[in-house]
Scaffold this motif. Structure first.
Motif, PDB file in Angstrom:
ATOM      1  N   UNK A 263       0.836  -1.205   0.000  1.00 12.14           N
ATOM      2  CA  UNK A 263       0.000   0.000   0.000  1.00 12.14           C
ATOM      3  C   UNK A 263       0.870   1.254   0.000  1.00 12.14           C
ATOM      4  N   UNK A 264       1.914   1.269   0.816  1.00 20.26           N
ATOM      5  CA  UNK A 264       2.807   2.435   0.838  1.00 20.26           C
ATOM      6  C   UNK A 264       3.569   2.561  -0.479  1.00 20.26           C
ATOM      7  N   UNK A 265       3.933   1.421  -1.061  1.00 22.19           N
ATOM      8  CA  UNK A 265       4.601   1.462  -2.365  1.00 22.19           C
ATOM      9  C   UNK A 265       3.693   2.105  -3.409  1.00 22.19           C
ATOM     10  N   UNK A 266       2.426   1.704  -3.437  1.00 23.18           N
ATOM     11  CA  UNK A 266       1.484   2.254  -4.427  1.00 23.18           C
ATOM     12  C   UNK A 266       1.321   3.761  -4.274  1.00 23.18           C
ATOM     13  N   UNK A 267       1.365   4.244  -3.037  1.00 25.57           N
ATOM     14  CA  UNK A 267       1.157   5.674  -2.782  1.00 25.57           C
ATOM     15  C   UNK A 267       2.437   6.486  -2.943  1.00 25.57           C
ATOM     16  N   UNK A 268       3.561   5.824  -3.032  1.00 28.82           N
ATOM     17  CA  UNK A 268       4.854   6.515  -3.047  1.00 28.82           C
ATOM     18  C   UNK A 268       5.134   7.115  -4.427  1.00 28.82           C
ATOM     19  N   UNK A 269       5.594   8.364  -4.436  1.00 28.00           N
ATOM     20  CA  UNK A 269       5.904   9.050  -5.688  1.00 28.00           C
ATOM     21  C   UNK A 269       7.384   9.390  -5.813  1.00 28.00           C
TER      22      UNK A 269
END
Length: 315
Positions: free
Chosen positions: A215-221
């Motif tokens: 989930x944090x990977x998906x949100x990381x930019x």
């Protein structure tokens, strides 16, 4: 003018049992003469990558490859060509490497490069070589902290150099206390300590980096500002995103049945190989889920960097 044609290349990362790896200089007369690289060359039309690897290393080094596994894929646009390099880790060969094309050869220690300059497309491989084949994840919430701490010294003595703290049910203060206890053992042993948590939590903690859940990977930019950053992935697209962020490694699973996901079908070894082949991994990928030390050869054969152990690390 830059060529738009994609040139397919294969490269061999020869690794000795002591971990040292071979670099070769580009000979006079070739583009980027004098730059250092991993030996290899172009894949001929209709030629399989593995066959090209065997042929190129025979021609360049006078060796016969007897054991090699697919590893990383890199693309790079040079002024003269757009290349895609398929790197293989070569763990066994017949003969002693000897320069056949006027190049220099040099055995190097991971993290201690003493030749330069390095050909740009090969540079990311150097950091990957400093990562161990086996990493471990804590599961103190299930087994108890004392059980993990009791097993950790043996793991460290056996060479564990990357430990990921994974305790999804821990509150922040509880996690901070647990990380501090682990650091007392890992730091003297030279083992990197990464924590699966909100990156903002880790300020001032005795850690070497952060591990992002999916989930944090998906949100990381953008890459979090830590020396080492990894992530959990479940699909090739997530591996691609991790690579685009410049992360250091990813975990991919679950490969075999595991108590953490009793109702989700495992990838299996063939599924793992298919996902890695589809992703063309640009960063090291650890196989995860229901694995033990004995599964390392199967993971590497499927194209993984190594294995990540959770319950299997503390049995």
């Amino acid at each position: 003018m830059t060529s738009t044609q994609l040139v397919e290349v294969v490269a061999g990362v020869l690794v000795r049992p002591d971990g040292r790896f071979l670099l070769a200089s580009r000979p006079v007369g070739k583009v980027y003469a004098g730059y250092w690289e991993f030996p290899g060359g172009k894949i001929e039309p209709g030629e399989a990558p593995y066959a090209a690897l065997v042929r190129e290393l025979q021609e360049e080094l006078a060796i016969t490859v007897t054991a090699a596994t697919p590893w990383l894929v890199q693309q790079f646009v040079y002024p003269h060509a757009h290349v895609r390099l398929r790197f293989y880790r070569v763990s066994a060969w017949q003969g002693e490497p000897q320069a056949q094309e006027g190049q220099q050869l040099n055995w190097q220690t991971p993290g201690q490069l003493d030749v330069a300059p390095m050909l740009p497309a090969n540079t990311p491989i150097l950091r990957a070589l400093s990562l161990p084949a086996i990493t471990a994840l804590t599961c103190a919430g299930e087994l108890g902290e004392d059980a993990v701490l009791a097993a950790l010294p043996a793991r460290l003595a056996a060479g564990l150099s990357l430990l990921i703290v994974r305790e999804p049910d821990y509150a922040r203060d509880q996690l901070a206390s647990w990380v501090a206890r682990l650091a007392e053992l890992t730091r003297p042993a030279g083992c990197r300590l990464l924590v699966n948590a909100e990156p903002d939590w880790l300020a001032g903690w005795p850690v070497d980096g952060v591990h992002l859940n999916s989930a944090r990977l998906a949100a990381c930019r953008q890459r979090p500002d830590f020396a080492w950053v990894g992530a959990s992935a479940h699909r090739p697209e997530e591996l691609q995103h991790a690579a685009e962020l410049g992360l250091d490694y990813a975990l991919l699973g679950h490969v075999l049945p595991t108590a953490s996901h009793p109702d989700a079908p495992p990838l299996g070894w063939q599924g793992l190989a298919c996902q890695l082949a589809s992703a063309g991994p640009r960063l090291p990928v650890y196989a995860l889920g229901g694995l033990g030390d004995a599964d390392l050869p199967a993971a590497c054969e499927a194209g993984a960097h190594g294995v990540a152990l959770m319950r299997g690390a503390w049995a």
